[in-house]
Design a protein around this motif. Structure first.
Motif, mmCIF file in Angstrom:
data_model
loop_
_atom_site.group_PDB
_atom_site.id
_atom_site.type_symbol
_atom_site.label_atom_id
_atom_site.label_comp_id
_atom_site.label_asym_id
_atom_site.label_seq_id
_atom_site.Cartn_x
_atom_site.Cartn_y
_atom_site.Cartn_z
ATOM 1 N N UNK A 60 0.949 -1.358 0.214
ATOM 2 C CA UNK A 60 0.117 0.000 -0.010
ATOM 3 C C UNK A 60 0.896 1.072 -0.153
ATOM 4 N N UNK A 61 1.052 2.016 -1.191
ATOM 5 C CA UNK A 61 1.937 3.016 -1.275
ATOM 6 C C UNK A 61 1.368 4.259 -0.332
ATOM 7 N N UNK A 62 0.193 4.284 -0.189
ATOM 8 C CA UNK A 62 -0.528 5.291 0.643
ATOM 9 C C UNK A 62 0.032 5.124 2.181
ATOM 10 N N UNK A 63 0.619 4.173 2.617
ATOM 11 C CA UNK A 63 0.966 3.939 3.949
ATOM 12 C C UNK A 63 1.973 4.919 4.528
ATOM 13 N N UNK A 64 2.518 5.842 3.613
ATOM 14 C CA UNK A 64 3.514 6.582 3.853
ATOM 15 C C UNK A 64 3.073 8.079 4.020
ATOM 16 N N UNK A 65 1.970 8.356 3.641
ATOM 17 C CA UNK A 65 1.242 9.747 3.654
ATOM 18 C C UNK A 65 1.274 9.958 5.049
ATOM 19 N N UNK A 66 1.650 11.229 5.402
ATOM 20 C CA UNK A 66 1.623 11.741 6.785
ATOM 21 C C UNK A 66 3.029 11.539 7.410
ATOM 22 N N UNK A 67 3.802 10.758 6.736
ATOM 23 C CA UNK A 67 5.197 10.425 7.272
ATOM 24 C C UNK A 67 6.109 11.373 6.957
ATOM 25 N N UNK A 68 7.078 11.750 7.800
ATOM 26 C CA UNK A 68 8.280 12.436 7.499
ATOM 27 C C UNK A 68 9.310 11.888 6.830
ATOM 28 N N UNK A 100 13.723 -1.060 -0.028
ATOM 29 C CA UNK A 100 13.959 0.388 0.384
ATOM 30 C C UNK A 100 12.983 0.620 1.547
ATOM 31 N N UNK A 101 13.614 1.455 2.618
ATOM 32 C CA UNK A 101 12.657 2.143 3.518
ATOM 33 C C UNK A 101 13.285 3.475 3.808
ATOM 34 N N UNK A 102 12.282 4.295 4.135
ATOM 35 C CA UNK A 102 12.489 5.636 4.150
ATOM 36 C C UNK A 102 13.453 6.047 5.325
ATOM 37 N N UNK A 103 14.306 7.061 4.881
ATOM 38 C CA UNK A 103 15.251 7.559 5.848
ATOM 39 C C UNK A 103 14.311 8.850 6.583
ATOM 40 N N UNK A 104 14.141 8.673 7.743
ATOM 41 C CA UNK A 104 13.293 9.513 8.748
ATOM 42 C C UNK A 104 13.916 9.977 9.852
ATOM 43 N N UNK A 105 13.376 11.062 10.567
ATOM 44 C CA UNK A 105 13.911 11.501 11.713
ATOM 45 C C UNK A 105 13.493 10.816 12.841
ATOM 46 N N UNK A 106 14.263 10.629 13.865
ATOM 47 C CA UNK A 106 13.793 9.799 14.841
ATOM 48 C C UNK A 106 12.543 10.336 15.834
ATOM 49 N N UNK A 107 12.318 11.827 15.511
ATOM 50 C CA UNK A 107 10.937 12.308 16.212
ATOM 51 C C UNK A 107 10.890 13.527 15.305
ATOM 52 N N UNK A 108 9.408 13.831 15.192
ATOM 53 C CA UNK A 108 9.041 14.940 14.309
ATOM 54 C C UNK A 108 9.762 16.408 14.801
ATOM 55 N N UNK A 109 10.349 16.855 13.394
ATOM 56 C CA UNK A 109 10.878 18.198 13.423
ATOM 57 C C UNK A 109 10.073 18.921 12.556
ATOM 58 N N UNK A 110 10.314 20.331 12.548
ATOM 59 C CA UNK A 110 9.699 21.323 11.588
ATOM 60 C C UNK A 110 10.164 20.804 10.108
#
Length: 116
Positions: A60-68, A100-110
């Protein structure tokens, strides 16, 4: 087994790469493509279109919606599947032949926060 490390670069070369945090606002499948989706990414000061080759990597490609995630934002725009892509997602694993997996910040940032 991991791949060999690439040739060393200078800190000046590294400083040329502009990697920013952005939130994936939407994902639309590109019908005529087996791999590509169209993402809209909020980078804080603006939203950009990003074409990402993730269609066959996720159920489901939409699983990344809303993710940083991290995006390289200073590449020249490039037309892919009829859409101008204005950045590149910074993912992990593709070059090593793993899903592949997304490279993401460990917690939300601006959104728009620089990496590096």
């Amino acid at each position: 087994m991991t791949a060999d490390f690439k040739t060393p670069i200078s800190l000046d070369d590294l400083a040329k790469i502009d990697i920013r945090v952005g939130t994936i606002v939407s994902i639309t499948e590109i019908e005529r493509s087996r791999d590509l989706v169209h993402a809209v990414v909020d980078l804080g000061s603006e939203r950009r279109n990003v074409v990402i080759g993730m269609k066959r990597e996720r159920a489901d490609v939409k699983e990344v919606v809303g993710r940083q995630a991290l995006f390289v934002v200073n590449l020249p725009p490039r037309k892919l599947a009829g859409i101008v892509s204005e950045a590149m997602v910074f993912d992990i694993g593709y070059e090593d032949g793993i899903t592949p997996v997304l490279a993401i910040p460990e917690k939300p940032v601006p959104n728009g926060t620089r990496a590096g």
